[in-house]
Design an enzyme around this catalytic site. Structure first.
Site, PDB file in Angstrom:
ATOM      1  N   TYR A   1      53.352  -0.506  72.576  1.00 20.72           N
ATOM      2  CA  TYR A   1      53.782  -1.705  71.848  1.00 20.72           C
ATOM      3  C   TYR A   1      52.587  -2.388  71.168  1.00 20.72           C
ATOM      4  O   TYR A   1      52.652  -2.759  69.988  1.00 20.72           O
ATOM      5  CB  TYR A   1      54.456  -2.649  72.848  1.00 20.72           C
ATOM      6  CG  TYR A   1      55.010  -3.924  72.281  1.00 20.72           C
ATOM      7  CD1 TYR A   1      56.165  -3.928  71.498  1.00 20.72           C
ATOM      8  CD2 TYR A   1      54.397  -5.152  72.553  1.00 20.72           C
ATOM      9  CE1 TYR A   1      56.686  -5.119  71.008  1.00 20.72           C
ATOM     10  CE2 TYR A   1      54.921  -6.341  72.074  1.00 20.72           C
ATOM     11  CZ  TYR A   1      56.061  -6.315  71.298  1.00 20.72           C
ATOM     12  OH  TYR A   1      56.570  -7.492  70.810  1.00 20.72           O
TER      13      TYR A   1
ATOM     14  N   LYS B   1      52.132  -2.961  67.210  1.00 18.76           N
ATOM     15  CA  LYS B   1      51.989  -4.297  66.635  1.00 18.76           C
ATOM     16  C   LYS B   1      50.641  -4.453  65.909  1.00 18.76           C
ATOM     17  O   LYS B   1      50.547  -5.155  64.909  1.00 18.76           O
ATOM     18  CB  LYS B   1      52.153  -5.362  67.722  1.00 18.76           C
ATOM     19  CG  LYS B   1      53.592  -5.467  68.276  1.00 18.76           C
ATOM     20  CD  LYS B   1      54.626  -5.618  67.167  1.00 18.76           C
ATOM     21  CE  LYS B   1      55.943  -6.189  67.636  1.00 18.76           C
ATOM     22  NZ  LYS B   1      56.971  -6.192  66.570  1.00 18.76           N
TER      23      LYS B   1
HETATM   24  N1  LIG Z   1      60.278 -12.645  72.128  1.00 18.19           N
HETATM   25  C1  LIG Z   1      58.965 -12.744  72.014  1.00 18.19           C
HETATM   26  O1  LIG Z   1      58.301 -13.589  72.643  1.00 18.19           O
HETATM   27  C2  LIG Z   1      58.231 -11.838  71.093  1.00 18.19           C
HETATM   28  C3  LIG Z   1      56.833 -11.839  71.169  1.00 18.19           C
HETATM   29  C4  LIG Z   1      56.114 -11.068  70.284  1.00 18.19           C
HETATM   30  C5  LIG Z   1      56.785 -10.300  69.340  1.00 18.19           C
HETATM   31  N2  LIG Z   1      58.159 -10.296  69.307  1.00 18.19           N
HETATM   32  C6  LIG Z   1      58.791  -9.467  68.300  1.00 18.19           C
HETATM   33  O2  LIG Z   1      59.859 -10.167  67.680  1.00 18.19           O
HETATM   34  C7  LIG Z   1      60.885  -9.244  67.299  1.00 18.19           C
HETATM   35  C8  LIG Z   1      62.216  -9.685  67.880  1.00 18.19           C
HETATM   36  O3  LIG Z   1      62.150  -9.612  69.298  1.00 18.19           O
HETATM   37  P1  LIG Z   1      63.167 -10.363  70.274  1.00 18.19           P
HETATM   38  O4  LIG Z   1      62.363 -10.930  71.363  1.00 18.19           O
HETATM   39  O5  LIG Z   1      64.085 -11.235  69.506  1.00 18.19           O
HETATM   40  O6  LIG Z   1      63.963  -9.094  70.901  1.00 18.19           O
HETATM   41  P2  LIG Z   1      65.526  -8.787  71.075  1.00 18.19           P
HETATM   42  O7  LIG Z   1      65.594  -7.583  71.929  1.00 18.19           O
HETATM   43  O8  LIG Z   1      66.241 -10.010  71.489  1.00 18.19           O
HETATM   44  O9  LIG Z   1      65.985  -8.401  69.586  1.00 18.19           O
HETATM   45  C9  LIG Z   1      65.554  -7.242  68.952  1.00 18.19           C
HETATM   46  C10 LIG Z   1      66.708  -6.677  68.147  1.00 18.19           C
HETATM   47  O10 LIG Z   1      66.234  -5.530  67.424  1.00 18.19           O
HETATM   48  C11 LIG Z   1      67.280  -4.592  67.378  1.00 18.19           C
HETATM   49  N3  LIG Z   1      66.766  -3.246  67.116  1.00 18.19           N
HETATM   50  C12 LIG Z   1      66.153  -2.421  68.010  1.00 18.19           C
HETATM   51  N4  LIG Z   1      65.903  -1.227  67.451  1.00 18.19           N
HETATM   52  C13 LIG Z   1      66.358  -1.305  66.171  1.00 18.19           C
HETATM   53  C14 LIG Z   1      66.365  -0.389  65.092  1.00 18.19           C
HETATM   54  N5  LIG Z   1      65.897   0.853  65.241  1.00 18.19           N
HETATM   55  N6  LIG Z   1      66.879  -0.802  63.904  1.00 18.19           N
HETATM   56  C15 LIG Z   1      67.338  -2.052  63.746  1.00 18.19           C
HETATM   57  N7  LIG Z   1      67.390  -2.958  64.746  1.00 18.19           N
HETATM   58  C16 LIG Z   1      66.896  -2.585  65.955  1.00 18.19           C
HETATM   59  C17 LIG Z   1      67.929  -4.694  68.745  1.00 18.19           C
HETATM   60  O11 LIG Z   1      69.256  -4.152  68.752  1.00 18.19           O
HETATM   61  C18 LIG Z   1      67.868  -6.179  69.015  1.00 18.19           C
HETATM   62  O12 LIG Z   1      69.079  -6.831  68.697  1.00 18.19           O
HETATM   63  C19 LIG Z   1      60.415  -7.866  67.797  1.00 18.19           C
HETATM   64  O13 LIG Z   1      59.752  -7.189  66.771  1.00 18.19           O
HETATM   65  C20 LIG Z   1      59.435  -8.225  68.884  1.00 18.19           C
HETATM   66  O14 LIG Z   1      58.507  -7.187  69.112  1.00 18.19           O
HETATM   67  C21 LIG Z   1      58.887 -11.031  70.171  1.00 18.19           C
END
Ligand SMILES: NC(=O)c1ccc[n+]([C@@H]2O[C@H](COP(=O)([O-])OP(=O)(O)OC[C@H]3O[C@@H](n4cnc5c(N)ncnc54)[C@H](O)[C@@H]3O)[C@@H](O)[C@H]2O)c1
Length: 311
Positions: free
Chosen positions: A164, A168
């Protein structure tokens, strides 16, 4: 409904849940028409479920906005082309791309399978490339665009998530590169590194994992408390909406951190010190370096993971 993004069309990937969902709702609330992309996979990337994307589209429409669903996976180059084309075919053009799709497969590097590596790199890094690649042609042609990709503080180095972190970090480097390629055409490319409670960050299993890391001395108590009290994803969209707007036309190639009321910007990755060998044709020897490096380049340096005593 407001009108800061009136006349703009957006693709939001991973928009069925978590942060992507909040961003899709916010862009629509500002007047953008939105393609809500989500195949509804599990946290680790398995299965499909049309319900999350459908629910977000229904919610946007209920609030008076316009949206269509796509269940395509960003991991597939052709399917990603279909996502971008769906925006152009449905709404006439594409102005905003939010690369938010994501999955997690957390293990120490010695336990990561090839599939764990490939899946995470493919969804995050290749998925960001796939969608950006197809959007870039349209955006360059119309001389306007906003590409905002979700990175993570994990890009600086992380424990138990090297796949990951690498993905990133790759997204940051990719964004910095395409910002330089597309900027002259009125297309800006930036990253946001959020911190927000979603199924990715705050399930019971994840909480147990954080506690284990704390007990193993891998994170501090302060960091553990911060993680367990993470704010919700609703704090992320305002910064993204701002970056997606006309007002942010001169912000390009930057990485923002967002966490509740705290918005930060990362420094440029620059060399901070250098040493020069002038004799012997400018070639350093092992012995020279052994002497010079600790006294010059690494003054004040702290090893992030020093070797522990043998138990
Ligand atoms: N939540 C955090 O604190 C956090 C921190 C750093 C980065 N992020 C990044 O933010 C983004 C959203 O994360 P989140 O926490 O809302 O996660 P989440 O799991 O709630 O949502 C992610 C969504 O992406 C969809 N997804 C997965 N694979 C896919 C694909 N191949 N094509 C299209 N959609 C796909 C999933 O079905 C899911 O609904 C991600 O890129 C994550 O890495 C989140």
């Amino acid at each position: 409904m407001s009108d800061k993004l009136k006349g703009k069309n957006a693709v939001v990937t991973g928009a069925g849940r978590g942060i992507g969902r909040e961003i899709a709702l916010a862009l629509a609330a500002e007047g953008a028409k939105v393609v809500v992309v989500d195949p509804g996979v599990s946290r680790g990337g398995e299965g499909t479920d049309l319900a999350p994307a459908d629910e977000v589209v229904a919610e946007i429409k209920k609030r008076g906005g316009k949206a269509v669903a796509s269940y395509n996976s960003v991991a597939d180059f052709k399917a990603a082309e279909g996502i971008i084309k769906q925006c152009v075919d449905s709404f006439g053009h594409i102005d905003i791309l939010i690369n938010g799709a994501g999955i997690l497969r957390e293990k120490m590097v010695w336990n990561l399978s090839e599939e764990d590596w490939d899946m995470v790199i493919t969804v995050h890094l290749k998925g960001t490339f796939n969608c950006s690649r197809h959007a870039a042609g349209f955006m360059r042609e119309q001389r306007y665009g906003r590409i905002i990709s979700l990175t993570s503080d994990a890009w600086r180095g992380t424990v138990g998530q090297s796949n990951y972190g690498a993905a990133k970090g790759g997204i940051v480097s990719f964004t910095r590169s395409i910002a330089r390629e597309l900027g002259r055409y009125g297309v800006t490319c930036n990253c946001v590194a959020p911190m927000a409670a979603t199924r990715m960050t705050l399930t019971e299993e994840v909480k147990a994992g954080w506690r284990k890391r704390y007990e193993a001395g891998l994170i501090t108590k302060e960091h553990l408390d911060e993680l367990l009290n993470m704010p919700g994803p609703e704090y992320i969209p305002p910064v993204v909406t701002y970056l997606a707007s006309d007002k942010a036309g001169n912000i390009n190639g930057q990485v923002f951190h967002i966490e509740k009321g705290r918005v930060a910007i990362y420094s440029e990755p620059v060399e901070v010190r250098a040493i020069y060998k002038t004799e012997a044709g400018g070639m350093w020897t092992f012995g020279d370096l052994e002497q010079a490096v600790p006294k010059t380049l690494l003054v004040g340096y702290v090893n992030p993971a020093p070797q522990e005593e043998k138990r």
